[in-house]
Write an enzyme that holds these catalytic residues in place. Structure first.
Site, PDB file in Angstrom:
ATOM      1  N   ARG A 106      15.529   5.145 -12.519  1.00 20.31           N
ATOM      2  CA  ARG A 106      14.933   4.402 -11.408  1.00 20.31           C
ATOM      3  C   ARG A 106      13.826   3.457 -11.889  1.00 20.31           C
ATOM      4  O   ARG A 106      13.747   2.320 -11.442  1.00 20.31           O
ATOM      5  CB  ARG A 106      14.398   5.380 -10.362  1.00 20.31           C
ATOM      6  CG  ARG A 106      13.650   4.769  -9.180  1.00 20.31           C
ATOM      7  CD  ARG A 106      14.278   3.494  -8.623  1.00 20.31           C
ATOM      8  NE  ARG A 106      15.702   3.609  -8.360  1.00 20.31           N
ATOM      9  CZ  ARG A 106      16.504   2.571  -8.270  1.00 20.31           C
ATOM     10  NH1 ARG A 106      16.028   1.327  -8.440  1.00 20.31           N
ATOM     11  NH2 ARG A 106      17.790   2.737  -8.023  1.00 20.31           N
ATOM     12  N   LYS A 141      -0.730 -14.598  -7.704  1.00 18.64           N
ATOM     13  CA  LYS A 141      -0.288 -13.735  -6.611  1.00 18.64           C
ATOM     14  C   LYS A 141       0.810 -12.798  -7.122  1.00 18.64           C
ATOM     15  O   LYS A 141       1.977 -12.898  -6.768  1.00 18.64           O
ATOM     16  CB  LYS A 141       0.195 -14.578  -5.433  1.00 18.64           C
ATOM     17  CG  LYS A 141      -0.929 -15.400  -4.807  1.00 18.64           C
ATOM     18  CD  LYS A 141      -0.435 -16.272  -3.667  1.00 18.64           C
ATOM     19  CE  LYS A 141      -1.574 -17.095  -3.074  1.00 18.64           C
ATOM     20  NZ  LYS A 141      -1.134 -17.986  -1.978  1.00 18.64           N
ATOM     21  N   LYS A 173     -12.337 -23.901  -6.998  1.00 16.52           N
ATOM     22  CA  LYS A 173     -11.699 -23.965  -5.690  1.00 16.52           C
ATOM     23  C   LYS A 173     -12.723 -24.245  -4.605  1.00 16.52           C
ATOM     24  O   LYS A 173     -13.917 -24.390  -4.863  1.00 16.52           O
ATOM     25  CB  LYS A 173     -10.928 -22.669  -5.433  1.00 16.52           C
ATOM     26  CG  LYS A 173      -9.910 -22.361  -6.551  1.00 16.52           C
ATOM     27  CD  LYS A 173      -8.976 -21.259  -6.190  1.00 16.52           C
ATOM     28  CE  LYS A 173      -7.905 -21.746  -5.234  1.00 16.52           C
ATOM     29  NZ  LYS A 173      -6.870 -20.727  -4.969  1.00 16.52           N
ATOM     30  N   GLU A 202      -9.977 -28.160  -7.301  1.00 16.48           N
ATOM     31  CA  GLU A 202      -9.194 -28.234  -6.074  1.00 16.48           C
ATOM     32  C   GLU A 202      -9.696 -29.379  -5.198  1.00 16.48           C
ATOM     33  O   GLU A 202     -10.891 -29.485  -4.937  1.00 16.48           O
ATOM     34  CB  GLU A 202      -9.295 -26.922  -5.306  1.00 16.48           C
ATOM     35  CG  GLU A 202      -8.499 -26.913  -4.009  1.00 16.48           C
ATOM     36  CD  GLU A 202      -8.583 -25.575  -3.297  1.00 16.48           C
ATOM     37  OE1 GLU A 202      -7.825 -24.663  -3.670  1.00 16.48           O
ATOM     38  OE2 GLU A 202      -9.419 -25.448  -2.394  1.00 16.48           O
ATOM     39  N   ASP A 223      -4.509 -29.538  -2.681  1.00 16.27           N
ATOM     40  CA  ASP A 223      -4.310 -28.367  -1.837  1.00 16.27           C
ATOM     41  C   ASP A 223      -3.801 -28.723  -0.451  1.00 16.27           C
ATOM     42  O   ASP A 223      -4.483 -29.406   0.318  1.00 16.27           O
ATOM     43  CB  ASP A 223      -5.634 -27.599  -1.725  1.00 16.27           C
ATOM     44  CG  ASP A 223      -5.497 -26.350  -0.871  1.00 16.27           C
ATOM     45  OD1 ASP A 223      -4.554 -25.577  -1.122  1.00 16.27           O
ATOM     46  OD2 ASP A 223      -6.316 -26.162   0.035  1.00 16.27           O
TER      47      ASP A 223
END
Length: 286
Positions: A106, A141, A173, A202, A223
């Site tokens: 598994r 992410k 950012k 950004e 962005d």
């Protein structure tokens, strides 16, 4: 171990550590079912089968999973990483101590299914922008603890990796800019401390793009900009900085984004929304 491929010899230590942690999570104090039913000296053989069409990634990781349990397992991939396969195609053959094969099944399939799902989705995006100069990138992410595996799968699907973590590139950012008070001040502070790292900023507006260019920033993240804004940003930049489009990119619009002329398109969905690729391990009668 008598396998034709020695997975543990080529995978980085961080990946092997992730595999060991996954095995520990699943096995705990022992595989009580297998150890109760299967004699210690029993042997088995079988093959891993694709249950859908797609792109394969992670056969070496699956092989390493079994190898870490018992180095006598023989794991033989039938094809290279990153190739396209058809439904019902045999991906690998394996044989060895039955306990190790049943206990590791598994975990090995979980790795192979996730990595192949990411590679398959990545290839779809790469093919969607074929003929443009845009390069498909991943993001941070990823599943905590599995980042290197997720990003390896992206590369095997034909994409490229953005920064691996917070340490190998400066990405300023919106929250950083807001905290510093201005884009210029955020850039100044970052460069003062880490002058050797690449700086990306950004930009939420075309005015931000212009400000970044005036500061000599070499890479700008556009962005959530519309196609019209992306096109204008490309025209404004005229090659003075690399441009990366990001935000709400999907298979329906990625081609249009690429055709604006941006250099990169970063897509979080590659790793956070890829569907697990369906694989199975079929045991063969001795």
């Amino acid at each position: 171990m008598s396998a034709e491929v020695m997975p543990g010899n080529t995978l980085p230590p961080e990946v092997l550590s992730a595999i060991q942690q996954a095995l520990k999570e699943d096995i705990g104090s022992g595989d009580v079912t297998t150890n109760s039913i299967v004699p210690r000296e029993a042997r088995m053989s079988g093959h891993i089968l694709a249950k859908q069409a797609g792109v394969i990634a992670g056969l070496d990781v699956a092989g390493a999973t079994f190898s870490l349990l018992d180095r006598r397992v023989k794991f033989t991939p039938r094809l290279d990483e990153g190739v396209r396969v058809e439904n019902r195609q045999i991906l690998a053959r394996l044989s060895g101590p039955a306990r190790a094969l049943l206990t590791g099944e598994r975990t090995a399939l979980n790795f192979l299914g996730r990595m192949s799902g990411i590679a398959t989705l990545t290839r779809q995006f790469v093919e969607a922008v074929a003929g443009t100069k845009a390069i498909i990138l991943d993001t941070r992410k990823t599943v905590p603890g599995l980042r290197l595996l997720d990003k390896l799968a992206v590369r095997r699907g034909g994409g490229q990796n953005h920064r691996i973590g917070l340490y190998d590139m400066i990405l300023i950012k919106d929250n950083h800019i807001d905290f510093a008070g201005s884009l210029a001040e955020a850039v100044r502070r970052a460069q003062a401390v880490h002058s050797g790292l690449q700086v990306e900023v950004e930009a939420r507006t075309l005015e931000d793009v212009r400000a970044a260019l005036d500061l000599g920033v070499q890479r700008i993240l556009l962005d959530n900009m519309s196609l019209e804004m992306l096109t204008k940003a490309v025209q404004m930049t005229a090659g003075r900085a690399a441009l990366e489009a990001s935000g709400n990119v999907n298979l329906d619009n990625v081609r249009a984004v690429a055709e604006t002329g941006v250099d990169y398109i970063s897509i979080g969905a590659l790793t956070h929304s890829a569907k697990v690729f369906d694989v199975s391990l079929d045991w063969l009668q001795s």
